[in-house]
Enzyme design. Structure first.
Site, PDB file in Angstrom:
ATOM      1  N   CYS A  18      37.204  57.852  39.135  1.00 43.98           N
ATOM      2  CA  CYS A  18      37.910  58.530  39.422  1.00 43.98           C
ATOM      3  C   CYS A  18      37.015  59.425  40.897  1.00 43.98           C
ATOM      4  CB  CYS A  18      38.774  59.427  39.542  1.00 43.98           C
ATOM      5  SG  CYS A  18      39.675  58.123  38.186  1.00 43.98           S
TER       6      CYS A  18
HETATM    7  N1  LIG Z   1      39.993  55.327  33.113  1.00 47.65           N
HETATM    8  C1  LIG Z   1      40.887  56.751  33.498  1.00 47.65           C
HETATM    9  O1  LIG Z   1      40.467  57.485  33.039  1.00 47.65           O
HETATM   10  C2  LIG Z   1      41.196  56.222  34.920  1.00 47.65           C
HETATM   11  C3  LIG Z   1      42.806  57.355  35.107  1.00 47.65           C
HETATM   12  C4  LIG Z   1      43.176  57.635  36.163  1.00 47.65           C
HETATM   13  C5  LIG Z   1      43.578  56.031  37.231  1.00 47.65           C
HETATM   14  N2  LIG Z   1      42.167  55.285  37.018  1.00 47.65           N
HETATM   15  C6  LIG Z   1      41.966  54.178  37.556  1.00 47.65           C
HETATM   16  O2  LIG Z   1      42.967  52.901  36.614  1.00 47.65           O
HETATM   17  C7  LIG Z   1      41.797  51.764  36.814  1.00 47.65           C
HETATM   18  C8  LIG Z   1      41.017  50.833  35.926  1.00 47.65           C
HETATM   19  O3  LIG Z   1      40.610  51.810  35.484  1.00 47.65           O
HETATM   20  P1  LIG Z   1      39.883  51.894  33.947  1.00 47.65           P
HETATM   21  O4  LIG Z   1      39.024  53.099  33.830  1.00 47.65           O
HETATM   22  O5  LIG Z   1      40.629  51.723  33.512  1.00 47.65           O
HETATM   23  O6  LIG Z   1      38.945  50.559  34.011  1.00 47.65           O
HETATM   24  P2  LIG Z   1      38.127  50.003  33.129  1.00 47.65           P
HETATM   25  O7  LIG Z   1      36.934  49.378  33.845  1.00 47.65           O
HETATM   26  O8  LIG Z   1      37.857  49.945  31.669  1.00 47.65           O
HETATM   27  O9  LIG Z   1      39.672  49.349  32.517  1.00 47.65           O
HETATM   28  C9  LIG Z   1      39.460  48.067  33.856  1.00 47.65           C
HETATM   29  C10 LIG Z   1      39.583  46.406  33.137  1.00 47.65           C
HETATM   30  O10 LIG Z   1      40.261  45.337  33.700  1.00 47.65           O
HETATM   31  C11 LIG Z   1      39.345  44.301  33.851  1.00 47.65           C
HETATM   32  N3  LIG Z   1      39.121  42.644  35.057  1.00 47.65           N
HETATM   33  C12 LIG Z   1      38.608  42.869  35.891  1.00 47.65           C
HETATM   34  N4  LIG Z   1      39.095  42.382  36.570  1.00 47.65           N
HETATM   35  C13 LIG Z   1      40.240  41.482  35.664  1.00 47.65           C
HETATM   36  C14 LIG Z   1      40.936  40.715  36.690  1.00 47.65           C
HETATM   37  N5  LIG Z   1      40.541  40.006  37.722  1.00 47.65           N
HETATM   38  N6  LIG Z   1      41.527  40.310  35.832  1.00 47.65           N
HETATM   39  C15 LIG Z   1      42.353  41.060  34.054  1.00 47.65           C
HETATM   40  N7  LIG Z   1      41.147  42.055  34.058  1.00 47.65           N
HETATM   41  C16 LIG Z   1      39.890  42.185  34.761  1.00 47.65           C
HETATM   42  C17 LIG Z   1      38.023  44.408  33.094  1.00 47.65           C
HETATM   43  O11 LIG Z   1      37.735  43.563  32.345  1.00 47.65           O
HETATM   44  C18 LIG Z   1      38.379  45.840  32.124  1.00 47.65           C
HETATM   45  O12 LIG Z   1      38.162  45.561  31.098  1.00 47.65           O
HETATM   46  C19 LIG Z   1      40.711  51.930  37.994  1.00 47.65           C
HETATM   47  O13 LIG Z   1      41.833  51.767  39.658  1.00 47.65           O
HETATM   48  C20 LIG Z   1      40.770  53.462  38.144  1.00 47.65           C
HETATM   49  O14 LIG Z   1      40.445  54.426  39.523  1.00 47.65           O
HETATM   50  C21 LIG Z   1      41.690  55.493  35.923  1.00 47.65           C
END
Ligand SMILES: NC(=O)c1ccc[n+]([C@@H]2O[C@H](COP(=O)([O-])OP(=O)(O)OC[C@H]3O[C@@H](n4cnc5c(N)ncnc54)[C@H](O)[C@@H]3O)[C@@H](O)[C@H]2O)c1
Length: 442
Positions: A274
């Site tokens: 992020c």
């Molecule tokens: N990790 C954090 O602390 C956090 C906090 C706030 C916001 N975010 C935001 O949330 C979003 C997700 O982050 P995250 O950390 O969970 O990412 P992550 O990589 O842990 O999880 C994302 C998941 O999406 C899956 N994916 C990718 N393309 C896909 C598709 N087309 N269909 C289905 N699944 C698909 C991936 O395989 C993965 O398991 C990002 O935009 C991030 O910036 C993350």
């Protein structure tokens, strides 16, 4: 009418919740909804995650493994790797990654792929909530046209909102349940429905006037951190330059002011998904309006420079030892991007390791209780157990992530030189160990 039906289904918990992307954000959300009595279905392109969920195995630290296993057993929670179930879902949350490209431009291809997957079987009466962090206008300019390309109309046939995620992995005090969340729908009906769906698992939904406001609000939250961390990172370097001023003591004393100040801490850089990325998302949008986000970009650059600064600290200390950098045994403690998590995405510790390897350091090992192995510069490293022998044989121990399970007394007792980038050794007896703290050159 459609709105009333969906409201009713959400209130009665008979709505089925779909979560696209079962990562750090998606899996905890799917589990929360299932635990609250909804049927939750996760969709992820990663078959290993799908198989794990379906066999009741947890892979995210913040999720309670027993709760997950029980929900799967009771068929409240399941996962799949295709989009064939889309029409059976009432509420669809999109929680896919939003990385940047090599040239640091936004990559919303995952959001677009997920939206296209939904559009194939979008039906009337569904609510779609985008939760992935992204630049302003993604929901209306990129997601909405794909969904309306089906012939269905937003606010009338289906509902669409942006509601950014605020989860803070590893934070035991603030979790999904007790952290309020901002919601901006494309229409009033969209906002109302998205607030209702959100409040099933979150203490409070805060409605705003549009998805754009919610998208910008999320960037403000993260850029606020980026800028303030950059400020203390710059001050830490200045304290090192002046000598005799401990930045950590400066911050602790500033913290005593009961208003108008909030502490941020220096470190080896920013990692994760992020704070590092979001300034670039905003800068990219700004350029399209002939606007340069100078201040924000400078902060991002300052933070990105920190691993280089830490690498130079390590090189300087090793140059004072009777050992060459090539032969020096360097032990890196903590490879995750922050304390008590297993996430190594963009971790500054990895960058420090990579930079040391590029300087020809050949004797690097690491320990991280949360990360059993990593790849740096195409080399595989396995976490080594911290033993007295390991510490005493190391020429330089570098604390890059201050996990709370580390016994810092023991580390200092058996090490000869510790470069501490997190102030983890504050107040501890040094004994024979030389400690070099970031922002506190003595
Ligand atoms: N990790 C954090 O602390 C956090 C906090 C706030 C916001 N975010 C935001 O949330 C979003 C997700 O982050 P995250 O950390 O969970 O990412 P992550 O990589 O842990 O999880 C994302 C998941 O999406 C899956 N994916 C990718 N393309 C896909 C598709 N087309 N269909 C289905 N699944 C698909 C991936 O395989 C993965 O398991 C990002 O935009 C991030 O910036 C993350």
């Amino acid at each position: 009418m459609l709105q009333m039906t969906l409201k009713d289904r959400i209130r009665k918990k008979s709505a089925t919740i779909g979560v696209i992307g079962l990562g750090y954000v998606g899996l905890p959300l799917a589990v929360e909804y299932a635990a609250k009595g909804f049927r939750a279905v996760g969709i992820d392109v990663d078959q290993r995650k799908v198989d794990s969920v379906n066999s009741g195995e947890n892979y995210i630290d913040d999720v309670d493994s027993e709760v997950l296993a029980e929900l799967v057993k009771r068929s409240r929670l399941s996962a799949r790797s295709d989009y064939e179930c889309i029409s059976s879902l009432d509420v669809i949350l999109i929680t896919v990654p939003t990385p940047f490209t090599k040239s640091k431009e936004p990559d919303i291809s995952y959001i677009l792929a997920a939206t296209e997957g939904i559009a194939k079987s979008l039906r009337t009466g569904q609510l779609v909530i985008l939760k992935s962090t992204t630049f302003p206008n993604t929901t209306e300019a990129h997601v909405l046209p794909i969904l309306e390309g089906t012939g269905l109309k937003v606010g009338k046939d289906f509902f669409l909102a942006f509601s950014p995620e605020r989860i803070d992995p590893g934070n035991k005090k603030f979790t999904t349940a007790n952290t309020p969340v901002v919601v901006g729908g494309v229409t009033k009906a969209c906002t109302e429905l998205a607030c209702l769906a959100t409040e099933q698992v979150v203490s409070k939904a805060i409605p705003v006037s549009s998805p754009k406001v919610a998208e910008m609000e999320k960037l403000l939250e993260n850029i606020f951190r980026s800028v303030n961390i950059a400020l203390v990172n710059e001050l830490a370097q200045l304290c090192d330059r002046i000598g005799g001023i401990d930045i950590w003591e400066v911050i602790e004393s500033a913290k005593t002011k009961p208003f108008g100040y909030m502490p941020f801490y220096p470190g080896p850089g920013i990692g994760g998904h992020c704070i590092l990325i979001d300034p670039y998302y905003l800068a990219w949008v700004a350029r399209q309006y002939d606007f340069q986000t100078k201040f924000i970009t400078l902060a991002a650059e300052t933070n990105e420079n920190m691993p280089f600064y830490v690498k130079n600290m390590i090189l300087r200390e090793i140059s004072l030892l009777p050992v060459s950098l090539t032969d020096a045994k360097i032990l890196i403690l903590g490879i995750a991007f922050k304390r008590d998590v297993d996430d190594t995405r963009h971790s500054p510790a990895l960058k420090v390791m990579e930079l040391l390897l590029q300087e020809n350091a050949r004797n690097i090992s690491y320990n991280d209780p949360h990360v059993p192995s990593v790849e740096v510069d195409s080399q595989r490293f396995e976490s080594v157990p911290i033993t007295k022998a390991l510490l005493s044989s190391a020429d330089c121990v570098v604390i890059t992530t201050d996990h709370s399970s580390y016994d810092y007394h023991m580390i200092l007792r058996h090490s000869r030189l510790v470069v501490d980038t997190r102030n983890a050794t504050r107040g501890l007896q040094t004994g024979a160990c030389r400690i070099v703290r970031l922002g506190n050159r003595v």
